[in-house]
Design a protein around this motif. Sequence first.
Motif, PDB file in Angstrom:
ATOM      1  N   GLN A 220       0.772  -1.132  -0.079  1.00 29.21           N
ATOM      2  CA  GLN A 220      -0.084  -0.115   0.178  1.00 29.21           C
ATOM      3  C   GLN A 220       0.860   1.432  -0.039  1.00 29.21           C
ATOM      4  N   GLY A 221       0.836   1.950  -1.136  1.00 31.65           N
ATOM      5  CA  GLY A 221       1.652   3.475  -1.271  1.00 31.65           C
ATOM      6  C   GLY A 221       2.759   3.102  -2.343  1.00 31.65           C
ATOM      7  N   CYS A 222       2.559   3.680  -3.374  1.00 35.72           N
ATOM      8  CA  CYS A 222       3.584   3.539  -4.324  1.00 35.72           C
ATOM      9  C   CYS A 222       4.532   4.781  -4.741  1.00 35.72           C
ATOM     10  N   GLY A 223       4.738   5.451  -3.582  1.00 32.15           N
ATOM     11  CA  GLY A 223       5.990   6.219  -3.672  1.00 32.15           C
ATOM     12  C   GLY A 223       7.356   5.670  -3.685  1.00 32.15           C
ATOM     13  N   PRO A 224       8.253   6.296  -3.605  1.00 31.92           N
ATOM     14  CA  PRO A 224       9.766   5.521  -3.708  1.00 31.92           C
ATOM     15  C   PRO A 224       9.848   4.326  -2.649  1.00 31.92           C
ATOM     16  N   VAL A 225       9.389   4.508  -1.461  1.00 31.91           N
ATOM     17  CA  VAL A 225       9.433   3.441  -0.596  1.00 31.91           C
ATOM     18  C   VAL A 225       8.754   2.176  -0.968  1.00 31.91           C
ATOM     19  N   GLY A 226       7.263   2.454  -1.398  1.00 31.70           N
ATOM     20  CA  GLY A 226       6.675   1.247  -1.756  1.00 31.70           C
ATOM     21  C   GLY A 226       7.077   0.691  -3.134  1.00 31.70           C
ATOM     22  N   GLN A 292       2.661  -1.673   4.416  1.00 26.11           N
ATOM     23  CA  GLN A 292       2.096  -0.466   4.769  1.00 26.11           C
ATOM     24  C   GLN A 292       3.009   0.839   4.426  1.00 26.11           C
ATOM     25  N   CYS A 293       3.134   1.305   3.322  1.00 32.57           N
ATOM     26  CA  CYS A 293       4.207   2.195   3.060  1.00 32.57           C
ATOM     27  C   CYS A 293       3.613   3.461   2.986  1.00 32.57           C
ATOM     28  N   THR A 294       2.651   4.021   3.374  1.00 37.28           N
ATOM     29  CA  THR A 294       2.166   5.461   3.294  1.00 37.28           C
ATOM     30  C   THR A 294       2.439   5.932   4.847  1.00 37.28           C
ATOM     31  N   GLY A 295       2.620   7.398   4.748  1.00 33.19           N
ATOM     32  CA  GLY A 295       2.415   8.005   6.148  1.00 33.19           C
ATOM     33  C   GLY A 295       1.139   8.679   6.547  1.00 33.19           C
ATOM     34  N   ASN A 296      -0.050   7.777   5.964  1.00 32.62           N
ATOM     35  CA  ASN A 296      -1.284   8.491   6.018  1.00 32.62           C
ATOM     36  C   ASN A 296      -2.166   7.406   6.938  1.00 32.62           C
ATOM     37  N   THR A 297      -2.585   8.291   8.060  1.00 33.71           N
ATOM     38  CA  THR A 297      -3.139   7.403   9.148  1.00 33.71           C
ATOM     39  C   THR A 297      -4.373   6.710   8.241  1.00 33.71           C
ATOM     40  N   HIS A 298      -5.500   7.294   7.613  1.00 35.45           N
ATOM     41  CA  HIS A 298      -6.427   6.434   6.992  1.00 35.45           C
ATOM     42  C   HIS A 298      -6.255   5.051   6.444  1.00 35.45           C
ATOM     43  N   ALA A 299      -4.961   5.371   5.727  1.00 39.51           N
ATOM     44  CA  ALA A 299      -4.440   4.076   4.865  1.00 39.51           C
ATOM     45  C   ALA A 299      -3.769   3.028   5.971  1.00 39.51           C
ATOM     46  N   ALA A 300      -3.376   3.608   7.157  1.00 41.81           N
ATOM     47  CA  ALA A 300      -2.687   2.574   8.142  1.00 41.81           C
ATOM     48  C   ALA A 300      -3.861   1.891   8.796  1.00 41.81           C
ATOM     49  N   GLY A 317       5.397   2.740   7.256  1.00 39.70           N
ATOM     50  CA  GLY A 317       5.400   4.080   6.784  1.00 39.70           C
ATOM     51  C   GLY A 317       5.379   5.205   7.479  1.00 39.70           C
ATOM     52  N   PHE A 318       5.694   5.196   8.743  1.00 39.93           N
ATOM     53  CA  PHE A 318       5.625   6.287   9.853  1.00 39.93           C
ATOM     54  C   PHE A 318       7.277   6.494  10.315  1.00 39.93           C
ATOM     55  N   PHE A 319       7.938   7.150   9.585  1.00 39.95           N
ATOM     56  CA  PHE A 319       9.468   7.553   9.853  1.00 39.95           C
ATOM     57  C   PHE A 319       9.109   8.906  10.827  1.00 39.95           C
ATOM     58  N   VAL A 320       8.175   9.540  10.822  1.00 38.64           N
ATOM     59  CA  VAL A 320       7.903  10.792  11.484  1.00 38.64           C
ATOM     60  C   VAL A 320       6.514  10.601  12.078  1.00 38.64           C
ATOM     61  N   ASN A 321       6.185  11.342  13.365  1.00 38.29           N
ATOM     62  CA  ASN A 321       4.853  11.413  13.841  1.00 38.29           C
ATOM     63  C   ASN A 321       3.721  12.004  12.904  1.00 38.29           C
ATOM     64  N   ASN A 322       3.076  11.392  12.212  1.00 31.96           N
ATOM     65  CA  ASN A 322       2.041  11.899  11.374  1.00 31.96           C
ATOM     66  C   ASN A 322       0.578  11.531  12.094  1.00 31.96           C
ATOM     67  N   GLY A 323       0.553  11.130  13.487  1.00 36.65           N
ATOM     68  CA  GLY A 323      -0.769  11.201  14.041  1.00 36.65           C
ATOM     69  C   GLY A 323      -1.115   9.610  14.285  1.00 36.65           C
ATOM     70  N   GLU A 324      -2.325   9.670  14.832  1.00 36.63           N
ATOM     71  CA  GLU A 324      -2.901   8.272  15.339  1.00 36.63           C
ATOM     72  C   GLU A 324      -3.891   7.757  14.221  1.00 36.63           C
ATOM     73  N   CYS A 325      -3.900   6.296  14.243  1.00 32.81           N
ATOM     74  CA  CYS A 325      -4.798   5.758  13.697  1.00 32.81           C
ATOM     75  C   CYS A 325      -5.848   4.790  14.344  1.00 32.81           C
ATOM     76  N   THR A 326      -7.009   4.239  13.684  1.00 30.41           N
ATOM     77  CA  THR A 326      -7.857   3.668  14.634  1.00 30.41           C
ATOM     78  C   THR A 326      -8.146   2.226  14.128  1.00 30.41           C
ATOM     79  N   ILE A 327      -7.989   1.273  14.695  1.00 36.82           N
ATOM     80  CA  ILE A 327      -8.286  -0.063  14.276  1.00 36.82           C
ATOM     81  C   ILE A 327      -9.258  -0.582  15.233  1.00 36.82           C
ATOM     82  N   ASN A 328      -9.829  -1.991  14.650  1.00 38.88           N
ATOM     83  CA  ASN A 328     -10.735  -2.551  15.683  1.00 38.88           C
ATOM     84  C   ASN A 328      -9.825  -3.912  16.226  1.00 38.88           C
ATOM     85  N   PRO A 329      -9.670  -3.861  17.258  1.00 35.91           N
ATOM     86  CA  PRO A 329      -8.547  -5.022  17.718  1.00 35.91           C
ATOM     87  C   PRO A 329      -9.225  -6.329  17.470  1.00 35.91           C
TER      88      PRO A 329
END
Length: 400
Positions: A220-226, A292-300, A317-329
């Motif tokens: 997920q995410g086709c920037g240079p890393v993906g 998961q190679c994006t820094g986007n919390t929705h994608a995460a 995808g998170f080499f810097v703090n881009n915020g929190e994401c929500t999952i259902n455990p």
Amino acid sequence: MEINANEIASIVRSVLNGMENGGAAPAKDLPPVPATARVAMLTAPKHFEVKEFPIPEIGDDDILVKVEGAGICGTDVHEWRGDPFGYIPLVLGHEGTGEIVRLGKNVKTDTAGKPIKIGDKLVTSVISCGECNICRLHPGETELCDKQGVYGLIPDNEKNHLCGWFSTYMHITKGSTYFVVNDLTLDQRMLLELAAVTTHALEQGKKTGRLNFNSKVLVQGCGPVGLMMIATLRTMGIDRIIAVDGNENRLNFARKLGATDVVNFKELPELAQRVQAVKDMTDGVGADFAYQCTGNTHAASDVYKYIRRGGGLCEMGFFVNNGECTINPHFDLCNKEIMLVGSWDYSAAEYPIAMAFLRRAKGMGIPLEELITHRYPLDQMNEACEMNVSQQGIKICYMA
């Protein structure tokens, strides 16, 4: 044959000069070095200034490199946009390479033990502190060093202004890690640090036991890393790779690097649509593994939905703090028994592995060097970072 005193003195001077330059040519045969070097110094957010500094004396344990080029990393752009590390002023650039023009007499080999000499092509890697809990008690995990350093993410200091690759010369000092890379092209050398990121992530993924030749892997995410991750997976023998992105040009390039299927989230705006598309590509069950190679919390948050029960996930995808994401455990982890790992950066010891990957990819005809789409000179580094943010290209580089 008779030799007079003057001739003897001349021979001695030549030998000593060679010893002082790593056993290379006598000083009179060394490539010329100017008195000063130019750097692109980040002096404020979104503001590079080209400055000129004297090239310092090269000590017995030092190396002076004439810079040839450097990739612009997402981390560089994060620092350029808002100084999240608090390092301003500094000279950025940690994906660089160049040619050795001066070599301290104590420098005989690179970090891998390979002989080193003036004229060799060089790259630098990360520097672990050797003192923190990780370095002392977990030496196999030095990518997690509490005080890990890297050229290009060091605050400016009066002793060495030439400590980032966005420069015309780099002054490498004692305690650094560096590798001779004469057999790699300039473009390969500028991609080596990125390759180290993905080869480390590959090993992290393998730790879950959910990644093998038969795996259907989603990136997920086709920037240079993906994109580099896709090439890494393909090189290792994974032949079913699903790329997820919203940029059709990047998805097309993902196919060139090894993706067998693509999902454009702009064409399938609802998560349920994308999940069904992935299931249709994977015998109705979902991906065996995902990166998961994006820094986007929705994608995460979304990525868990693409993975089958009993699958695995590597979050990188998170080499810097881009915020929190929500999952259902319950639904995302427990019910699926997903094996989850994170991937940080890499250790210096992984650079030779990344070099081997680049050689292997080239031998397979994977066009990695085409990742580099734009090249900028030193006085256009602000424009280079703007191009990176615009996502009009893929890999943006500084060229000396």
